[in-house]
Write an enzyme that holds these catalytic residues in place. Structure first.
Site, mmCIF file in Angstrom:
data_model
loop_
_atom_site.group_PDB
_atom_site.id
_atom_site.type_symbol
_atom_site.label_atom_id
_atom_site.label_comp_id
_atom_site.label_asym_id
_atom_site.label_seq_id
_atom_site.Cartn_x
_atom_site.Cartn_y
_atom_site.Cartn_z
ATOM 1 N N GLU A 79 -9.601 -1.599 5.114
ATOM 2 C CA GLU A 79 -10.296 -1.278 6.352
ATOM 3 C C GLU A 79 -11.567 -2.127 6.474
ATOM 4 O O GLU A 79 -12.007 -2.743 5.494
ATOM 5 C CB GLU A 79 -10.662 0.216 6.349
ATOM 6 C CG GLU A 79 -9.447 1.160 6.261
ATOM 7 C CD GLU A 79 -8.659 1.279 7.563
ATOM 8 O OE1 GLU A 79 -8.548 0.287 8.307
ATOM 9 O OE2 GLU A 79 -8.132 2.377 7.828
ATOM 10 N N ASN A 127 -7.486 -2.529 14.084
ATOM 11 C CA ASN A 127 -8.893 -2.758 13.715
ATOM 12 C C ASN A 127 -9.043 -3.943 12.762
ATOM 13 O O ASN A 127 -10.097 -4.139 12.176
ATOM 14 C CB ASN A 127 -9.493 -1.499 13.087
ATOM 15 C CG ASN A 127 -8.834 -1.115 11.764
ATOM 16 O OD1 ASN A 127 -7.843 -1.724 11.354
ATOM 17 N ND2 ASN A 127 -9.363 -0.114 11.102
ATOM 18 N N ASP A 153 0.817 -1.216 0.000
ATOM 19 C CA ASP A 153 0.000 0.000 0.000
ATOM 20 C C ASP A 153 0.854 1.270 0.000
ATOM 21 O O ASP A 153 2.082 1.220 0.133
ATOM 22 C CB ASP A 153 -0.963 -0.006 1.204
ATOM 23 C CG ASP A 153 -0.285 -0.439 2.504
ATOM 24 O OD1 ASP A 153 0.960 -0.475 2.551
ATOM 25 O OD2 ASP A 153 -0.999 -0.747 3.468
ATOM 26 N N HIS A 181 -7.261 -4.488 9.936
ATOM 27 C CA HIS A 181 -6.971 -4.303 8.516
ATOM 28 C C HIS A 181 -5.695 -5.035 8.109
ATOM 29 O O HIS A 181 -4.795 -5.245 8.912
ATOM 30 C CB HIS A 181 -6.949 -2.817 8.112
ATOM 31 C CG HIS A 181 -5.780 -2.017 8.571
ATOM 32 N ND1 HIS A 181 -5.894 -0.708 8.985
ATOM 33 C CD2 HIS A 181 -4.461 -2.301 8.665
ATOM 34 C CE1 HIS A 181 -4.699 -0.245 9.301
ATOM 35 N NE2 HIS A 181 -3.824 -1.182 9.119
HETATM 36 C C1 GLP Z 1 -0.195 -0.012 8.644
HETATM 37 C C2 GLP Z 1 -0.036 -0.719 7.277
HETATM 38 C C3 GLP Z 1 -0.300 -2.193 7.401
HETATM 39 C C4 GLP Z 1 0.278 -2.666 8.714
HETATM 40 C C5 GLP Z 1 -0.542 -2.108 9.854
HETATM 41 C C6 GLP Z 1 0.017 -2.380 11.231
HETATM 42 O O1 GLP Z 1 -0.832 1.174 8.593
HETATM 43 N N1 GLP Z 1 -0.783 -0.191 6.217
HETATM 44 O O2 GLP Z 1 0.241 -2.879 6.280
HETATM 45 O O3 GLP Z 1 0.266 -4.066 8.793
HETATM 46 O O4 GLP Z 1 -0.858 -0.762 9.643
HETATM 47 O O5 GLP Z 1 1.102 -1.569 11.512
HETATM 48 P P1 GLP Z 1 2.080 -1.807 12.736
HETATM 49 O O6 GLP Z 1 2.807 -3.069 12.437
HETATM 50 O O7 GLP Z 1 2.981 -0.620 12.760
HETATM 51 O O8 GLP Z 1 1.229 -1.924 13.950
#
Ligand code: GLP
Length: 261
Positions: free
Chosen positions: A143, A136, A67, A138
């Site tokens: 989302e 959440n 992304d 995702h």
């Molecule tokens: C981010 C990314 C995801 C990631 C998630 C968790 O915003 N878009 O690909 O897996 O949120 O992030 P973190 O590992 O920093 O908790």
């Protein structure tokens, strides 16, 4: 879905690296799906170590990031293009020309999204998709209520995700409101999915993803249908799993059998 519970983030990184390399080994052009976020950092550190020690060569691999933010300055240190370059491409010794990130800066965003899916297909699909999970539920930036068959597209970030990611920006206002993300359908096409999760703040999401119903409220729950998904979590992230003892016992047995073979 295989669930592996280990003591800490360092072990999550080590075991996830084993799984990634096991599944890329021997491929002429390995295709790696790349996640941003804090969760995969210990995995990338371990892959970087193995690359530096000559245990695996990533220079011929292809990479596709999950992304990107839309509307962020491309030079911003937190644009995912820069994050992927800094945390993955350089340390693993990947060829920057062989690693793509969705183009959140394109004039025609949907055309860029369609072209991204076509590029993944042209590469023969993703061999190993690395994933984290949002608080959440995702994956990528899919989302809650994303369609299970969605492809790469523009999405609106929820208030929760913007708050979670505000730590990477000077203020909440600076966090972009939109993103371009691979769809859940795109992610489900990967041959192997390796998810890494650490910390108690992810325990509810992990339990809902692994043991809850498959539901659009919890996008990651679609992975229950993935043919080869491995979820590697530390004790804290596993703390709400009702079947934790069973997962631990199964993994121990598997290791004993592997040691005997
Ligand atoms: C981010 C990314 C995801 C990631 C998630 C968790 O915003 N878009 O690909 O897996 O949120 O992030 P973190 O590992 O920093 O908790």
């Amino acid at each position: 879905m295989e669930v592996i519970i280990v003591d800490n983030a360092e072990q999550v990184g080590r075991i996830a690296a084993d799984k990634v390399i096991e599944n890329l080994d021997g491929l002429v052009t390995p295709v790696l799906g790349l996640a941003t976020g804090s969760s995969p950092l210990s995995l990338y550190a371990e892959l970087a170590r193995r690359s530096k020690e000559g245990l695996f060569d990533f220079s011929h691999a292809l990479g596709f990031a999950l992304d990107e933010y839309v509307g962020i300055d491309p030079e911003h240190p937190e644009s995912y293009r820069n994050v992927i370059h800094r945390t993955v491409v350089e340390p693993l010794g990947m060829d920057p020309n062989r690693v793509r990130v969705p183009n959140g800066f394109a004039d025609d965003l949907q055309a860029a999204a369609d072209e991204y899916d076509e590029a993944i297909e042209a590469a023969g699909g993703v061999d190993v998709q690395i994933l984290g999970i949002g608080s959440n539920g995702h994956i990528g930036f899919n989302e809650p209520f994303s369609s299970f068959s969605s492809r790469t597209r523009v999405e609106i970030l929820t208030a929760q995700t913007r708050e979670d990611n505000a730590r990477f920006f000077n203020s909440l206002d600076e966090v972009p409101t939109h993103c371009m993300t691979q769809g859940l359908g795109t992610i489900m096409d990967s041959r192997v999915a390796v998810m890494v999760v650490t910390g108690e703040h992810k325990a509810d999401a992990v339990a809902a993803m692994v043991e809850g119903p498959v539901s659009q409220v919890m996008p990651a729950s679609i992975l229950q249908f993935h043919p080869n998904c491995i979820v590697i979590v530390d004790d804290a992230a596993a703390s709400k799993l009702k079947y934790a003892d069973q997962f631990r016992a199964e993994y121990e047995l598997k290791q004993q059998l592997e040691a005997k073979a």
